[in-house]
Scaffold this active site. Structure first.
Site, PDB file in Angstrom:
ATOM      1  N   GLY A  16       0.831  -1.198   0.000  1.00 46.90           N
ATOM      2  CA  GLY A  16       0.000   0.000   0.000  1.00 46.90           C
ATOM      3  C   GLY A  16       0.862   1.243   0.000  1.00 46.90           C
ATOM      4  N   GLN A  29       3.340   9.779   1.503  1.00 51.65           N
ATOM      5  CA  GLN A  29       4.616   9.042   1.549  1.00 51.65           C
ATOM      6  C   GLN A  29       5.531   9.394   0.377  1.00 51.65           C
ATOM      7  OE1 GLN A  29       2.511   5.088   2.431  1.00 51.65           O
ATOM      8  NE2 GLN A  29       4.430   4.888   3.556  1.00 51.65           N
ATOM      9  N   CYS A  69       5.889  -0.371   7.495  1.00 49.31           N
ATOM     10  CA  CYS A  69       5.563   0.858   6.760  1.00 49.31           C
ATOM     11  C   CYS A  69       6.774   1.261   5.932  1.00 49.31           C
ATOM     12  CB  CYS A  69       5.207   1.970   7.735  1.00 49.31           C
ATOM     13  SG  CYS A  69       4.737   3.521   6.925  1.00 49.31           S
ATOM     14  N   LEU A  70       6.540   1.612   4.666  1.00 53.08           N
ATOM     15  CA  LEU A  70       7.653   2.007   3.791  1.00 53.08           C
ATOM     16  C   LEU A  70       8.337   3.277   4.295  1.00 53.08           C
ATOM     17  CD1 LEU A  70       6.029   1.281   0.319  1.00 53.08           C
ATOM     18  CD2 LEU A  70       7.792  -0.076   1.488  1.00 53.08           C
ATOM     19  N   GLU A 124      -3.494   2.957   5.665  1.00 55.25           N
ATOM     20  CA  GLU A 124      -3.358   4.063   4.691  1.00 55.25           C
ATOM     21  C   GLU A 124      -4.227   5.263   5.073  1.00 55.25           C
ATOM     22  OE1 GLU A 124      -0.906   3.630   3.055  1.00 55.25           O
ATOM     23  OE2 GLU A 124      -0.754   1.451   2.919  1.00 55.25           O
ATOM     24  N   HIS A 182      -2.496   7.318   7.501  1.00 59.50           N
ATOM     25  CA  HIS A 182      -1.504   8.215   6.876  1.00 59.50           C
ATOM     26  C   HIS A 182      -2.166   9.512   6.410  1.00 59.50           C
ATOM     27  CE1 HIS A 182       2.335   6.131   6.621  1.00 59.50           C
ATOM     28  NE2 HIS A 182       1.794   5.042   6.078  1.00 59.50           N
TER      29      HIS A 182
HETATM   30  O1  GNR Z   1       3.973  -2.601   2.467  1.00 64.28           O
HETATM   31  C1  GNR Z   1       3.318  -2.476   3.495  1.00 64.28           C
HETATM   32  N1  GNR Z   1       2.999  -3.575   4.205  1.00 64.28           N
HETATM   33  C2  GNR Z   1       2.094  -3.555   5.251  1.00 64.28           C
HETATM   34  C3  GNR Z   1       2.063  -4.678   6.079  1.00 64.28           C
HETATM   35  C4  GNR Z   1       1.186  -4.715   7.127  1.00 64.28           C
HETATM   36  C5  GNR Z   1       0.334  -3.679   7.355  1.00 64.28           C
HETATM   37  C6  GNR Z   1       0.368  -2.551   6.567  1.00 64.28           C
HETATM   38  C7  GNR Z   1       1.243  -2.501   5.518  1.00 64.28           C
HETATM   39  S1  GNR Z   1       1.262  -1.106   4.503  1.00 64.28           S
HETATM   40  C8  GNR Z   1       2.932  -1.147   3.984  1.00 64.28           C
HETATM   41  C9  GNR Z   1       3.197  -0.052   2.973  1.00 64.28           C
HETATM   42  C10 GNR Z   1       2.982   1.295   3.633  1.00 64.28           C
HETATM   43  O2  GNR Z   1       3.771   1.826   4.347  1.00 64.28           O
HETATM   44  N2  GNR Z   1       1.843   1.891   3.391  1.00 64.28           N
HETATM   45  O3  GNR Z   1       1.562   3.066   3.959  1.00 64.28           O
HETATM   46 NI    NI Z   2       2.681   3.099   5.825  1.00 62.60          NI
END
Ligand code: GNR
Ligand code: NI
Length: 172
Positions: A46, A51, A94-95, A137, A140
């Site tokens: 996601g 981001q 989270c990325l 998301e 965020h």
């Molecule tokens: O890649 C992502 N993996 C994930 C794993 C568990 C719960 C939420 C996520 S979202 C994350 C990508 C991200 O940071 N989205 O905002």
């Molecule tokens: Ni995230």
């Protein structure tokens, strides 16, 4: 299409609330395509526009396991209109907080209203990873990170680690 640089903790932009999308313009369509490309490149399941530094309520998600059978989803102005009483716990990442994971409890299932790229109103009921991800998301879009759902001790620890790394110009 372009891969855009990710905004990483402790960047203050991650705390900004995002604005409603308004009319679906070419700029919004390009943003959504760039978000998908950036998300697949990362790789992540996601991405929220903030981001990549854009304060608009745009989310992309693909929870399919197989990269040869992609299921890209784009959500404009997503809102949770119903959440189950039943909860589930998932080990989230989270990325914007690379290589850090923590268990977060959220509603098991949610009903989400959003607009698609044609500007049409849609509703879906999500469960499993899609449910967890859409809730992550939407957080965020409101300047909320998954670490805000952890204990203060764990949150302070990870924020400190990333602040230190940023100061040194390193990855955490
Ligand atoms: O890649 C992502 N993996 C994930 C794993 C568990 C719960 C939420 C996520 S979202 C994350 C990508 C991200 O940071 N989205 O905002
Ligand atoms: Ni995230």
């Amino acid at each position: 299409m372009a891969i855009r640089p990710l905004v990483i903790l402790p960047d203050a932009r991650l705390r900004l609330p995002s604005e409603p999308v308004g009319p679906v313009t070419d700029e919004i369509r390009t943003l959504a395509q760039d978000m998908l490309e950036t998300m697949y490149d990362a790789p992540g399941v996601g991405l929220a526009a903030i981001q990549i530094g854009v304060t608009k309520r745009v989310v992309t998600i693909d929870t399919s396991k197989d990269e040869n059978a992609r299921e890209p989803r784009i959500f404009l102005d997503p809102e949770i209109v119903w959440a189950s009483e039943e909860k589930r716990v998932y080990d989230e990442g989270c990325l914007s907080i690379p290589e850090f994971y923590g268990e977060v409890e959220r509603p098991d299932r949610v009903r989400v209203r959003f607009r698609d790229l044609e500007g049409r109103e849609q509703e879906i009921e999500a469960d499993g990873l899609l449910s967890t991800c859409i809730q992550h998301e939407i957080d965020h879009l409101n300047g909320v990170l998954f670490i805000d759902h952890l204990s203060k001790l764990k949150r302070d620890r990870v924020v400190k680690k990333f602040a230190k790394a940023a100061k040194r110009g390193e990855a955490a």
